[in-house]
Scaffold this active site. Structure first.
Site, PDB file in Angstrom:
ATOM      1  N   SER A  49       0.861  -1.192   0.000  1.00 27.74           N
ATOM      2  CA  SER A  49       0.000   0.000   0.000  1.00 27.74           C
ATOM      3  C   SER A  49       0.896   1.240   0.000  1.00 27.74           C
ATOM      4  O   SER A  49       2.092   1.144   0.291  1.00 27.74           O
ATOM      5  CB  SER A  49      -0.895   0.013   1.237  1.00 27.74           C
ATOM      6  N   ASP A  84      -0.878  -1.561  -4.102  1.00 22.17           N
ATOM      7  CA  ASP A  84      -2.263  -1.794  -3.689  1.00 22.17           C
ATOM      8  C   ASP A  84      -2.975  -0.456  -3.487  1.00 22.17           C
ATOM      9  O   ASP A  84      -2.485   0.415  -2.773  1.00 22.17           O
ATOM     10  CB  ASP A  84      -2.245  -2.601  -2.374  1.00 22.17           C
ATOM     11  N   ASP A 105      -6.510   2.822  -8.168  1.00 20.75           N
ATOM     12  CA  ASP A 105      -7.838   2.870  -7.558  1.00 20.75           C
ATOM     13  C   ASP A 105      -8.508   4.188  -7.942  1.00 20.75           C
ATOM     14  O   ASP A 105      -8.354   5.202  -7.276  1.00 20.75           O
ATOM     15  CB  ASP A 105      -7.719   2.741  -6.031  1.00 20.75           C
ATOM     16  N   HIS A 177     -12.453  -3.776   3.885  1.00 18.71           N
ATOM     17  CA  HIS A 177     -11.120  -3.959   4.468  1.00 18.71           C
ATOM     18  C   HIS A 177     -11.242  -4.059   5.986  1.00 18.71           C
ATOM     19  O   HIS A 177     -12.175  -3.520   6.579  1.00 18.71           O
ATOM     20  CB  HIS A 177     -10.223  -2.754   4.132  1.00 18.71           C
ATOM     21  N   GLY A 178     -10.259  -4.725   6.589  1.00 15.92           N
ATOM     22  CA  GLY A 178     -10.251  -4.804   8.049  1.00 15.92           C
ATOM     23  C   GLY A 178     -11.189  -5.891   8.556  1.00 15.92           C
ATOM     24  O   GLY A 178     -11.586  -6.796   7.831  1.00 15.92           O
ATOM     25  N   GLY A 208     -10.213  -7.327   0.755  1.00 16.38           N
ATOM     26  CA  GLY A 208     -10.787  -7.575   2.081  1.00 16.38           C
ATOM     27  C   GLY A 208     -11.009  -9.048   2.347  1.00 16.38           C
ATOM     28  O   GLY A 208     -12.046  -9.467   2.855  1.00 16.38           O
ATOM     29  N   ASN A 229      -7.011 -10.653  -1.853  1.00 15.64           N
ATOM     30  CA  ASN A 229      -6.083  -9.863  -1.043  1.00 15.64           C
ATOM     31  C   ASN A 229      -6.240 -10.160   0.447  1.00 15.64           C
ATOM     32  O   ASN A 229      -7.352 -10.161   0.973  1.00 15.64           O
ATOM     33  CB  ASN A 229      -6.335  -8.370  -1.264  1.00 15.64           C
ATOM     34  N   ASN A 231      -4.480  -9.043   4.246  1.00 18.23           N
ATOM     35  CA  ASN A 231      -3.554  -8.183   4.994  1.00 18.23           C
ATOM     36  C   ASN A 231      -3.856  -8.266   6.490  1.00 18.23           C
ATOM     37  O   ASN A 231      -3.023  -8.690   7.283  1.00 18.23           O
ATOM     38  CB  ASN A 231      -3.651  -6.731   4.496  1.00 18.23           C
TER      39      ASN A 231
END
Length: 287
Positions: A49, A84, A105, A177-178, A208, A229, A231
């Site tokens: 990122s 990313d 993006d 995400h998260g 995500g 993806n 993370n």
């Protein structure tokens, strides 16, 4: 050294599996993901990122570190290094830094502007032999200050972007995400199916990946998702293993405070998480 993600994703679409993009945050992350990929004989995408790139002192540092690591560790599987959620300016910096793949993006722009900027980057990436990911419909949650509500993409807009010649497409299908909240409604397979029908063999990307149930992951892959993806899950595994090490007082035993010892349980937890995901995605043995 690095390869474009184009070929590995085309193979994934044909073979009905997905290649994992695992975001890197420092040396330990990079090392463990590469070792996991080599152990699993799986292609892999190292995601960076803009925030992580800045943290590691810049994209040139990241590319140099990862490239040297591939050589020193004797990594034989295909490895792409990928920006990313890049801004247009971030994409240009990564092209200059020697990345093999980028994501632009443009989901927060009006579709016309997203098309225009993506078109410019398609031209540059084709000349450089790099792969390009574009996005339609913002991904929910927050990543490096980019906040999305988790909207579902318009399949027709997805086709507009896919037709520009990008190599992969991230379409919002309710993913975030998260950590996923308790009231999350799940993925919109109706949207994914509609996007896939209009974009054909275009490799689709699921952002995500942390916290999505395994059965949903497998169904998404069956509908054309070829890149997933991850993370947060690696971060949580790292934090949990590190916490246990410190709470057990291991850092106070002998030279347990040495960063090489202190970070080892967390690093091993990252590798275990990556291997688990590669098995789930079906990429083991596909290098």
């Amino acid at each position: 050294m690095f390869v474009s993600a184009e070929e590995m994703l085309k193979k994934a679409v044909a073979g009905k599996y997905a290649v994992g993009q695992f975001n890197i945050n420092n040396l330990e992350w990079t090392k463990e993901i590469l070792l996991a990929a080599e152990e699993a004989k799986s292609p892999v995408i190292l995601g960076v990122s803009e925030g992580a790139g800045k943290y590691m002192t810049g994209f040139k540092t990241v590319a140099a570190m990862a490239g040297a690591m591939i050589e020193e560790l004797g990594i034989t599987v295909p490895v792409a290094i990928h920006l990313d959620h890049g801004t247009y300016e971030g994409c240009l910096k990564c092209i200059d830094a020697g990345f093999s793949s980028i994501m632009f993006d443009g989901s927060h722009y009006p579709i016309e502007e997203n098309v225009e900027k993506t078109k410019e980057l398609v031209k540059i990436c084709k000349e450089k032999g790099m792969s390009l990911e574009a996005e339609v419909g913002s991904i929910g949650g927050e990543e490096d200050g980019v906040i999305g509500a988790g909207e579902c993409a318009d399949p027709k807009e997805c086709k507009m972007i896919a037709d520009l010649g990008v190599d992969m497409l991230a379409a919002g299908i309710g993913n975030i995400h998260g950590k996923y909240p308790a009231n999350w409604q799940g993925l919109s397979f109706e949207t994914l199916d509609a996007v896939q029908q209009l974009t054909g063999d275009m490799p689709l990307v699921l952002h995500g990946g942390t916290g999505i149930p395994d059965d949903m992951i497998k169904k998404a892959i069956s509908l054309g998702v070829a890149k997933i993806n991850v993370n947060t899950e690696c971060q949580l595994a790292f934090a949990d293993a590190t916490r246990k090490y410190i709470e057990a007082g291991k850092d106070l035993e002998g030279k347990g405070y040495d960063p090489r010892k202190l970070l080892k349980p967390g690093a091993e937890a990252i590798r275990a998480t990556v291997l688990e995901k590669m098995k789930l995605f079906g990429s083991v043995g596909k290098a």
